[in-house]
Design an enzyme around this catalytic site. Structure first.
Site, PDB file in Angstrom:
ATOM      1  N   SER A 143       0.838  -1.198   0.000  1.00 48.99           N
ATOM      2  CA  SER A 143       0.000   0.000   0.000  1.00 48.99           C
ATOM      3  C   SER A 143       0.876   1.252   0.000  1.00 48.99           C
ATOM      4  O   SER A 143       1.689   1.428  -0.902  1.00 48.99           O
ATOM      5  CB  SER A 143      -0.963  -0.046   1.185  1.00 48.99           C
ATOM      6  N   GLU A 237      -9.977  -3.769  -6.064  1.00 45.46           N
ATOM      7  CA  GLU A 237      -9.489  -2.637  -5.282  1.00 45.46           C
ATOM      8  C   GLU A 237      -9.452  -1.375  -6.129  1.00 45.46           C
ATOM      9  O   GLU A 237      -9.119  -1.424  -7.326  1.00 45.46           O
ATOM     10  CB  GLU A 237      -8.121  -2.926  -4.671  1.00 45.46           C
ATOM     11  N   HIS A 267      -7.604  -5.178  -1.630  1.00 47.62           N
ATOM     12  CA  HIS A 267      -6.342  -4.507  -1.345  1.00 47.62           C
ATOM     13  C   HIS A 267      -5.496  -5.329  -0.363  1.00 47.62           C
ATOM     14  O   HIS A 267      -5.975  -5.762   0.683  1.00 47.62           O
ATOM     15  CB  HIS A 267      -6.663  -3.134  -0.750  1.00 47.62           C
TER      16      HIS A 267
END
Length: 287
Positions: A143, A237, A267
């Site tokens: 991320s 996502e 995600h």
């Protein structure tokens, strides 16, 4: 690889009290609780330390002589998360690769906006290279940690630092202008993240920095000269285009890149490897 597993993870995320765009003080402990809800395997060993004055956690698997180092940068959209919170994910790949992991506790926004986090991971990486051969180091992040991982390589290249053997990016944030078509196209499929929440956290991090600056949005950077990249993402996502656009930019800049998209998962789905066959399979491919 079952639809039931995917549906279960989707429901867990939709029902979770965590709100990415919510008040930082309330959301930080909620995310930490989510990340640490499963006990670590008995053979995982952790030890606090520092690299270049930056706090880190060393993660080893008992009775394994590590053949290299995974330099890990946790996620949390620049404002949440911790090295301790992601020990489970970091230890999973450490076990599968037979490597040691070192997880960096970089400073978080909004208290410490850009460039604090990038400065911290660069300082820690620079110090690691004093102890380890770059050929036996893999940089990886998930991320926002994926953003910092690729930005570390860009900044390190400019500084003349030795590049690692490779980089692994899980669902990386690469466009803080939030312009990818998947922000709208995957809005209903993504169980936990929205474009507005990302804009909120990005604003905390940027604190006035241009979101199109290549040192915060690597899709706008010159990626030539970077080591081989493996980029993994899920098709459910909103950050899907952040992954695919980075892969396309890397390819255009003559970087060896593998783009690995798993259908029907959210995600950083690899964090659910204990519950989701696709997550375990993705980590096996990365290893």
């Amino acid at each position: 690889m079952t639809a039931q597993q995917r549906d279960m993870i989707d429901q867990i995320l939709r029902d979770a009290p965590f709100d990415l765009g919510g008040d930082i003080a309330a959301q930080r402990p909620l995310l930490e609780q989510m990340l640490t809800s499963q006990p670590l395997p008995a053979d995982v060993r952790t030890m606090p330390g520092d690299l270049g004055g930056i706090p880190v956690i060393y993660i080893d698997i008992a009775d394994v002589e590590p053949r290299g180092t995974l330099f890990f940068i946790h996620g949390g959209f620049f404002a949440l998360g911790s090295a301790a919170g992601d020990v489970g994910l970091a230890s999973s790949l450490a076990r599968k690769t037979g490597m040691r992991a070192v997880s960096v506790d970089y400073r978080l926004a909004p208290e410490h906006p850009y460039p604090a986090a990038l400065q911290d991971v660069t300082a820690a990486y620079r110090a690691l290279l004093e102890q380890a051969d770059a050929d036996h180091v893999v940089v990886w992040g998930e991320s926002a940690g994926g953003n910092l991982a690729i930005e570390l390589l860009i900044a390190g290249k400019a500084e003349g630092l030795m590049m690692p053997a490779a980089a692994l990016l899980l669902s990386p944030m690469t466009d803080l202008t939030v312009t990818g078509s998947s922000y709208a196209g995957k809005a209903h499929a993504d169980p936990a993240i929205s474009a507005q929440a990302i804009r909120t956290r990005a604003a905390d991090y940027l604190a006035g920095t241009d979101p199109a600056d290549p040192l915060v949005s690597p899709i706008f950077a010159d990626l030539s000269g970077l080591p081989p990249l493996l980029i993994q993402a899920g098709s459910h996502e909103v950050l899907l285009d952040d992954a695919t656009r980075l892969a396309a930019k890397a390819a255009a800049d003559d970087v060896a890149v593998i783009l690995d998209i798993t259908p029907g998962v959210p995600h950083v789905f690899q964090a659910f490897a204990a519950l989701l066959d696709e997550g375990d399979a993705a980590l096996n491919r990365a290893a």
